[in-house]
Design a protein around this motif. Structure first.
Motif, PDB file in Angstrom:
ATOM      1  N   ASP A  70       0.810  -1.215   0.000  1.00 16.53           N
ATOM      2  CA  ASP A  70       0.000   0.000   0.000  1.00 16.53           C
ATOM      3  C   ASP A  70       0.846   1.269   0.000  1.00 16.53           C
ATOM      4  OD1 ASP A  70       1.045  -0.025   2.525  1.00 16.53           O
ATOM      5  OD2 ASP A  70      -0.864  -0.179   3.586  1.00 16.53           O
ATOM      6  N   GLY A  71       2.175   1.101  -0.165  1.00 20.73           N
ATOM      7  CA  GLY A  71       3.059   2.257  -0.250  1.00 20.73           C
ATOM      8  C   GLY A  71       3.683   2.681   1.059  1.00 20.73           C
ATOM      9  N   ARG A  72       3.235   2.084   2.163  1.00 20.60           N
ATOM     10  CA  ARG A  72       3.819   2.437   3.456  1.00 20.60           C
ATOM     11  C   ARG A  72       5.247   1.914   3.561  1.00 20.60           C
ATOM     12  NH1 ARG A  72       0.548   0.040   7.996  1.00 20.60           N
ATOM     13  NH2 ARG A  72       0.067  -1.560   6.413  1.00 20.60           N
ATOM     14  N   ARG A  73       6.049   2.619   4.350  1.00 17.24           N
ATOM     15  CA  ARG A  73       7.460   2.289   4.528  1.00 17.24           C
ATOM     16  C   ARG A  73       7.698   1.782   5.942  1.00 17.24           C
ATOM     17  NH1 ARG A  73      12.226   6.799   4.815  1.00 17.24           N
ATOM     18  NH2 ARG A  73      11.080   7.227   6.730  1.00 17.24           N
ATOM     19  N   ILE A  74       8.454   0.695   6.047  1.00 19.63           N
ATOM     20  CA  ILE A  74       8.854   0.182   7.351  1.00 19.63           C
ATOM     21  C   ILE A  74      10.377   0.183   7.409  1.00 19.63           C
ATOM     22  CG2 ILE A  74       8.875  -1.804   8.905  1.00 19.63           C
ATOM     23  CD1 ILE A  74       6.231  -2.658   7.757  1.00 19.63           C
ATOM     24  N   ILE A  75      10.934   0.896   8.384  1.00 19.24           N
ATOM     25  CA  ILE A  75      12.383   0.879   8.578  1.00 19.24           C
ATOM     26  C   ILE A  75      12.717  -0.258   9.536  1.00 19.24           C
ATOM     27  CG2 ILE A  75      14.361   2.124   9.560  1.00 19.24           C
ATOM     28  CD1 ILE A  75      13.241   4.663   8.419  1.00 19.24           C
ATOM     29  N   VAL A  76      13.588  -1.153   9.106  1.00 18.00           N
ATOM     30  CA  VAL A  76      13.912  -2.330   9.913  1.00 18.00           C
ATOM     31  C   VAL A  76      15.230  -2.183  10.655  1.00 18.00           C
ATOM     32  CG1 VAL A  76      12.565  -3.872   8.452  1.00 18.00           C
ATOM     33  CG2 VAL A  76      14.976  -3.487   7.918  1.00 18.00           C
ATOM     34  N   GLY A  77      15.993  -1.143  10.360  1.00 20.48           N
ATOM     35  CA  GLY A  77      17.241  -0.956  11.081  1.00 20.48           C
ATOM     36  C   GLY A  77      18.047   0.212  10.546  1.00 20.48           C
ATOM     37  N   PHE A  78      18.999   0.649  11.360  1.00 20.62           N
ATOM     38  CA  PHE A  78      19.936   1.703  10.988  1.00 20.62           C
ATOM     39  C   PHE A  78      21.343   1.119  10.995  1.00 20.62           C
ATOM     40  CE2 PHE A  78      16.338   3.917  12.991  1.00 20.62           C
ATOM     41  CZ  PHE A  78      15.979   4.773  11.956  1.00 20.62           C
ATOM     42  N   LEU A  79      22.159   1.495  10.011  1.00 21.17           N
ATOM     43  CA  LEU A  79      23.503   0.962   9.855  1.00 21.17           C
ATOM     44  C   LEU A  79      24.530   2.040  10.124  1.00 21.17           C
ATOM     45  CD1 LEU A  79      21.494  -0.277   7.491  1.00 21.17           C
ATOM     46  CD2 LEU A  79      23.527  -1.573   6.948  1.00 21.17           C
TER      47      LEU A  79
END
Length: 249
Positions: A70-79
């Protein structure tokens, strides 16, 4: 971090006079690779691309994310510096990885990486240990997302970011990511993130005079909030110091 992010120890082995670099740890594989620079917002690779390379982060911060149907963004981590990205049992990248700040990376062909790991038992052990730590970090994020309140989530996020700094002797926590990035990582709205940061600032738990960092003023109170303490001891004062207003931006 996420499934494709493997934290590495920063023990580098120098190459002297053109001699072959001893393969003493995972980082040594990247030592002689040239630095590549990526501007903020640029994608290093996209979810679904062929996983042709493995990267070591030399400097800067990146975000690993997935886009829903549906176009939503999920951030799974920061590097951060010292992390590997692109390591996977799959033939294609599982996530999109984008630069948050100016980023410097070293690239190593994936097939060569796999061959080197297969030839050296110490690298196999290190890679297994990093993957195990990564799975633990993914479980930690799941616990973070299950927290009841916005205060718990954000307090835990600040403590997590502080733990990943090179030194914990300072009360300043760098936050190169945007408020939207934080919201997409914590499963919150950007309005709730901004409102909660302002609440922490006006209560004197943190100071947030800048958009890309905070200063922890009451560490024990922040830890109590992270543990779900709902007592009224940190209730914001009626008049918020003007310099904290930037926290809601």
């Amino acid at each position: 971090m996420s499934v494709q992010v493997v934290a590495m120890q920063d023990h580098r082995t120098a190459a002297i006079c053109g001699l072959t670099v001893p393969v003493t740890d995972l980082s040594s594989l990247f030592h002689r690779q040239p630095i590549e620079r990526f501007e903020p917002g640029r994608a290093i690779f996209w979810e679904g691309d062929e996983a042709a390379d493995v990267f070591e982060v030399a400097d800067g911060m990146l975000r690993a994310l997935r886009l829903l149907g549906d176009g939503r963004r999920i951030i799974v981590g920061f590097l951060r510096p010292g992390d590997l990205l692109g390591v996977s049992l799959k033939e294609r990248y599982l996530y999109t990885v984008e630069a948050i700040s100016l980023v410097q990376l070293r690239r190593f062909p994936r097939r060569r990486f796999e061959d080197e790991v297969a030839r050296h038992s110490n690298l196999q052990q290190q890679l297994f240990a990093r993957l195990r730590d990564e799975m633990t970090a993914a479980q930690d994020q799941a616990v973070l997302l299950s927290r009841r309140s916005a205060e718990e989530k954000l307090a835990n996020f600040f403590l997590m970011m502080r733990r990943t700094e090179n030194s914990q002797r300072t009360s300043v926590v760098d936050l190169p990511m945007t408020r939207l990035d934080i919201a997409d990582y914590l499963g919150m709205t950007i309005e709730t993130v901004s409102r909660t940061i302002t609440k922490f600032a006006t209560s004197g738990v943190i100071a947030a005079p800048e958009r890309r960092s905070i200063t922890v003023l009451k560490m024990e109170t922040l830890r109590s909030l992270a543990d779900g303490d709902e007592s009224g001891q940190w209730v914001p004062s009626r008049i918020a110091p003007a310099r904290y207003a930037a926290a809601s931006a």
